[in-house]
Design a protein around this motif. Structure first.
Motif, PDB file in Angstrom:
ATOM      1  N   GLN A  91       0.827  -1.206   0.000  1.00 24.30           N
ATOM      2  CA  GLN A  91       0.000   0.000   0.000  1.00 24.30           C
ATOM      3  C   GLN A  91       0.862   1.258   0.000  1.00 24.30           C
ATOM      4  N   LYS A  92       2.000   1.220   0.669  1.00 29.34           N
ATOM      5  CA  LYS A  92       2.898   2.377   0.666  1.00 29.34           C
ATOM      6  C   LYS A  92       3.350   2.709  -0.746  1.00 29.34           C
ATOM      7  N   PRO A 105      -1.806   6.752  -6.441  1.00 25.69           N
ATOM      8  CA  PRO A 105      -3.057   6.062  -6.116  1.00 25.69           C
ATOM      9  C   PRO A 105      -3.991   5.800  -7.299  1.00 25.69           C
ATOM     10  N   ASP A 119       0.371   4.208  -2.587  1.00 26.30           N
ATOM     11  CA  ASP A 119       0.108   5.590  -2.154  1.00 26.30           C
ATOM     12  C   ASP A 119       0.904   6.623  -2.940  1.00 26.30           C
TER      13      ASP A 119
END
Length: 135
Positions: A23-24, A30, A27
C-alpha cells in the motif's frame, strides 16, 4: 531463504503484513491500482507476491511481480515494491534470481523521476519514459 514466493492458497497467512507494505507503494500513485486489485491479481495468478522475511523481525518487505512476454524476451516486472527491505542490493539480487528462475530474461520496474537515482545505484539503467493520457 528470506525472500520467498507466497502461493495464492497461503495469501491469508501473510496478507495482513504484506498489504500495508504494498500500500505504501500504491500511495505514491493512487490512480494506478488499488490494494484490492492487487490481491485479486495475486489470487488469480496474474501477479506473484514475494516477501522478505527477516529472522527476528518477520516480513519487512513485499513485492508484486508480473511477467510480460514479448517475442524476443520475457520481462519480470516489479509492479509494486514496498517495505524497508526490498531495495537493498542483496534482496534485489534474490528477486532477480527468482525472476530468472521463472523465465525472465529482463527485469524492469516503473518509477517516478525522483526514484531513478536509487534504482541506478542498484544497477538498473534508465531506458524509457512512460507517457500517459487519459482518454
Amino acid at each position: 531463504m528470506p525472500l520467498y514466493q507466497v502461493l495464492p492458497a497461503q495469501l491469508p497467512l501473510v496478507w495482513d503484513k504484506a498489504a500495508p507494505l504494498l500500500q505504501k507503494s500504491i500511495d505514491t500513485e493512487p490512480d494506478f491500482t488499488t490494494i484490492e486489485q492487487v490481491e485479486y491479481a495475486i489470487r488469480t495468478g496474474k501477479m506473484f507476491l514475494l516477501v522478505w522475511d527477516e529472522p527476528d523481525e518477520g516480513i519487512t518487505g513485499a513485492a508484486a511481480v508480473e511477467f510480460i512476454d514479448y517475442p524476443r524476451y520475457r520481462v519480470g516486472h516489479g509492479t509494486l515494491l514496498g517495505g524497508k527491505s526490498v531495495v537493498k542490493p542483496h534482496v534485489l539480487a534474490e528477486l532477480l534470481a527468482w525472476m530468472k528462475a521463472n523465465g525472465a530474461t529482463v527485469a524492469q520496474c516503473w518509477c517516478r523521476d525522483e526514484l531513478v537515482p536509487m534504482y541506478k545505484k542498484m544497477g538498473m539503467e534508465e531506458t524509457h519514459h512512460v507517457m500517459r493520457m487519459k482518454i
